[in-house]
Enzyme design. Sequence first.
Site, PDB file in Angstrom:
ATOM      1  N   ASN A  37       4.495  44.310  -2.398  1.00  0.00           N
ATOM      2  CA  ASN A  37       3.154  44.743  -2.654  1.00  0.00           C
ATOM      3  C   ASN A  37       3.078  45.828  -3.607  1.00  0.00           C
ATOM      4  OD1 ASN A  37       0.651  44.827  -1.789  1.00  0.00           O
ATOM      5  ND2 ASN A  37       1.176  45.570   0.514  1.00  0.00           N
ATOM      6  N   HIS A 122       0.015  43.213  16.024  1.00  0.00           N
ATOM      7  CA  HIS A 122      -0.599  44.512  15.768  1.00  0.00           C
ATOM      8  C   HIS A 122      -1.970  44.814  16.245  1.00  0.00           C
ATOM      9  CE1 HIS A 122       1.775  45.357  11.492  1.00  0.00           C
ATOM     10  NE2 HIS A 122       2.256  44.805  12.527  1.00  0.00           N
ATOM     11  N   ARG A 147       2.353  46.188  18.513  1.00  0.00           N
ATOM     12  CA  ARG A 147       2.513  47.529  17.897  1.00  0.00           C
ATOM     13  C   ARG A 147       1.108  48.400  17.929  1.00  0.00           C
ATOM     14  NH1 ARG A 147       3.137  48.644  11.225  1.00  0.00           N
ATOM     15  NH2 ARG A 147       0.950  48.794  11.331  1.00  0.00           N
ATOM     16  N   TYR A 159      -3.308  55.324   7.696  1.00  0.00           N
ATOM     17  CA  TYR A 159      -2.783  54.160   7.129  1.00  0.00           C
ATOM     18  C   TYR A 159      -2.680  52.989   7.879  1.00  0.00           C
ATOM     19  CZ  TYR A 159       0.691  51.372   4.773  1.00  0.00           C
ATOM     20  OH  TYR A 159       1.225  49.993   4.193  1.00  0.00           O
ATOM     21  N   ASP A 210       4.756  52.744  14.803  1.00  0.00           N
ATOM     22  CA  ASP A 210       5.147  52.866  13.254  1.00  0.00           C
ATOM     23  C   ASP A 210       4.576  54.353  12.861  1.00  0.00           C
ATOM     24  OD1 ASP A 210       6.230  52.757  10.708  1.00  0.00           O
ATOM     25  OD2 ASP A 210       5.284  50.666  10.303  1.00  0.00           O
ATOM     26  N   HIS A 212       5.594  55.371   9.882  1.00  0.00           N
ATOM     27  CA  HIS A 212       5.541  55.211   8.257  1.00  0.00           C
ATOM     28  C   HIS A 212       5.998  56.495   7.800  1.00  0.00           C
ATOM     29  CE1 HIS A 212       2.793  51.761   8.651  1.00  0.00           C
ATOM     30  NE2 HIS A 212       2.063  52.255   9.234  1.00  0.00           N
ATOM     31  N   GLU A 236       9.152  53.251  14.863  1.00  0.00           N
ATOM     32  CA  GLU A 236       9.622  52.813  13.540  1.00  0.00           C
ATOM     33  C   GLU A 236       9.469  53.846  12.657  1.00  0.00           C
ATOM     34  OE1 GLU A 236       7.441  49.310  12.453  1.00  0.00           O
ATOM     35  OE2 GLU A 236       7.918  49.680  10.366  1.00  0.00           O
ATOM     36  N   GLU A 262      12.227  49.053   6.386  1.00  0.00           N
ATOM     37  CA  GLU A 262      11.517  48.316   5.692  1.00  0.00           C
ATOM     38  C   GLU A 262      11.204  48.453   4.351  1.00  0.00           C
ATOM     39  OE1 GLU A 262       7.672  48.621   7.735  1.00  0.00           O
ATOM     40  OE2 GLU A 262       6.714  49.552   5.877  1.00  0.00           O
ATOM     41  N   ARG A 283      15.120  46.737  10.060  1.00  0.00           N
ATOM     42  CA  ARG A 283      13.783  46.356   9.434  1.00  0.00           C
ATOM     43  C   ARG A 283      13.850  45.843   8.276  1.00  0.00           C
ATOM     44  NH1 ARG A 283       9.363  45.532  11.394  1.00  0.00           N
ATOM     45  NH2 ARG A 283       7.959  46.695  10.155  1.00  0.00           N
ATOM     46  N   HIS A 312      10.759  43.433   9.201  1.00  0.00           N
ATOM     47  CA  HIS A 312       9.565  43.538   8.594  1.00  0.00           C
ATOM     48  C   HIS A 312       8.889  42.133   8.194  1.00  0.00           C
ATOM     49  CE1 HIS A 312       6.905  45.343   5.016  1.00  0.00           C
ATOM     50  NE2 HIS A 312       6.461  45.488   6.195  1.00  0.00           N
ATOM     51  N   ASP A 316       1.925  40.953   3.717  1.00  0.00           N
ATOM     52  CA  ASP A 316       2.418  40.914   2.317  1.00  0.00           C
ATOM     53  C   ASP A 316       3.617  40.173   2.067  1.00  0.00           C
ATOM     54  OD1 ASP A 316       2.292  43.958   3.464  1.00  0.00           O
ATOM     55  OD2 ASP A 316       4.177  43.849   2.305  1.00  0.00           O
ATOM     56  N   GLU A 339       8.496  40.815  13.281  1.00  0.00           N
ATOM     57  CA  GLU A 339       6.940  41.009  13.219  1.00  0.00           C
ATOM     58  C   GLU A 339       6.105  39.967  12.793  1.00  0.00           C
ATOM     59  OE1 GLU A 339       6.337  44.147   9.843  1.00  0.00           O
ATOM     60  OE2 GLU A 339       4.597  44.839  10.710  1.00  0.00           O
ATOM     61  N   TRP A 402       5.061  58.769   2.704  1.00  0.00           N
ATOM     62  CA  TRP A 402       4.219  58.047   3.382  1.00  0.00           C
ATOM     63  C   TRP A 402       5.055  56.961   4.274  1.00  0.00           C
ATOM     64  CZ3 TRP A 402       2.651  53.023   3.490  1.00  0.00           C
ATOM     65  CH2 TRP A 402       3.046  52.449   2.320  1.00  0.00           C
TER      66      TRP A 402
HETATM   67  O1  EZ4 Z   1       3.414  49.290   5.295  1.00  0.00           O
HETATM   68  O2  EZ4 Z   1       3.641  45.877   4.549  1.00  0.00           O
HETATM   69  O3  EZ4 Z   1       5.846  47.839   9.629  1.00  0.00           O
HETATM   70  N1  EZ4 Z   1       5.015  47.640   8.774  1.00  0.00           N
HETATM   71  C1  EZ4 Z   1       4.328  48.409   7.900  1.00  0.00           C
HETATM   72  C2  EZ4 Z   1       3.537  47.611   6.901  1.00  0.00           C
HETATM   73  C3  EZ4 Z   1       3.764  48.136   5.036  1.00  0.00           C
HETATM   74  C4  EZ4 Z   1       3.307  47.175   4.292  1.00  0.00           C
HETATM   75  C5  EZ4 Z   1       3.838  47.796   2.903  1.00  0.00           C
HETATM   76  O4  EZ4 Z   1       3.436  46.776   1.999  1.00  0.00           O
HETATM   77  O5  EZ4 Z   1       4.590  49.450   7.631  1.00  0.00           O
HETATM   78  O6  EZ4 Z   1       2.307  47.865   6.979  1.00  0.00           O
HETATM   79 CO    CO Z   2       6.398  49.602   9.056  1.00  0.00          CO
END
Ligand code: EZ4
Ligand code: CO
Length: 402
Positions: A37, A122, A147, A159, A210, A212, A236, A262, A283, A312, A316, A339, A402
């Site tokens: 991505n 999600h 999630r 995000y 998550d 992130h 996560e 991921e 992941r 993951h 994307d 996922e 991030w």
């Molecule tokens: O940030 O796939 O757990 N899933 C994630 C996704 C990732 C995107 C990045 O391209 O964190 O949203």
């Molecule tokens: Co993630």
Amino acid sequence: MKITDAKVIVTCPGRNFVTLKIYTNKGIYGLGDATLNGMEKPVVAFLENYCIPALIGKDPQNTEDIWHFFYRGIYWKRGSVAMTAISAIDMALWDIKGKVLNTPLYNLIGGKSRDKIMVYAHANGVNLDDTILKAGIEKEKGFRAIRIQSGVPGIADTYGVAKDSKFYEPAHKGLPHTEYWDTAKYLNYIPRLFEKVRETFGSDIHLLHDVHHRCTPIEAARLAKELEPFHLFWLEDPVSGELQEGLRLIRKHSTTPIAIGEVFNSVYDYSTLITEQLIDYIRMPLSHGGGITHLKKITDFASVYHINTGFHGATDLSPVNLAASIHFNMAINNFGILEFMPHQDLVHEVFKINYKFEEGFLKIDDTPGIGVDIDEEKASKYPYTMASLPVNRKSDGTMFYW
Ligand code: EZ4
Ligand code: CO
């Protein structure tokens, strides 16, 4: 048997996908997902300028040797771009192997350990009430695991939480935009959110969250500890996994299960985490983590330490990766969860899929190989469009993870 040619197909049916197609002298071809991505073009360049010329003439059945040719054999090892290319090659070769032997991929890596794959949905809400609403919608669709992500009071953009929330797409057209982050506000809000979610939906549904990578180890330990009463399926990416030792601190303080990786691409990103039992779920997806050849070794290694998969599977990653992941997780013993964010309808104009969602699970048919095909004519109707993932700054402007 010989590889005669290969090409890279880039298409943008709503979002960019990169697909590697490898041809053989037996009239059989294989497909691999090479989508990274926001970094699609560097993967395409590596495939076209280095990998494809080196593949021609090789026997596609030698998946182990070809994997090591591109991993051990290359002086400049690893990195997301190179590993995504290697993953796509490996995936396409296993697709060919299945087609040659006239059997679905899962039969080549252990046969069926189960008939269907539990997936998680999600729920992304702009605030607490909206998140409860979104979670309710996913539960109604039959998901057993959800999630939970939410906009945080006092933070302008969170995000993955789209303001118009039509569909999930963290990448935005053009260059990276900036999001601003405030960990203190986030840490105060998330336990309240999960209290409300449990209160609303009871204890039967699996809940995931998550982070992130946005906490320091001690902040993540606090969050994991405070979320304990709500019995998450997993927390996560609580920290940036670069510092594998950071996960020790979380374990010291909490029994909340941890999923990570991921953005990883090698077994060496995981070795401390696995051997010290600092995590519970892997992941790293097939399409970024070295394909079936590498993930089979990692998941077997993890299995010895009672660590399960939770690959993951955001939108994307292409349908080729999703189908391969279903096969893979059908076969291995230590499957945890997968996922699943359904692709937009336009994506299924380009990719012909062989899996379906039923009551919280994904099922796949027994088409030989991975079983997904690409309609190149349709693919050519949707040209590449530059899009990037955001960067993240603290509210005072400091660049942040991030
Ligand atoms: O940030 O796939 O757990 N899933 C994630 C996704 C990732 C995107 C990045 O391209 O964190 O949203
Ligand atoms: Co993630």
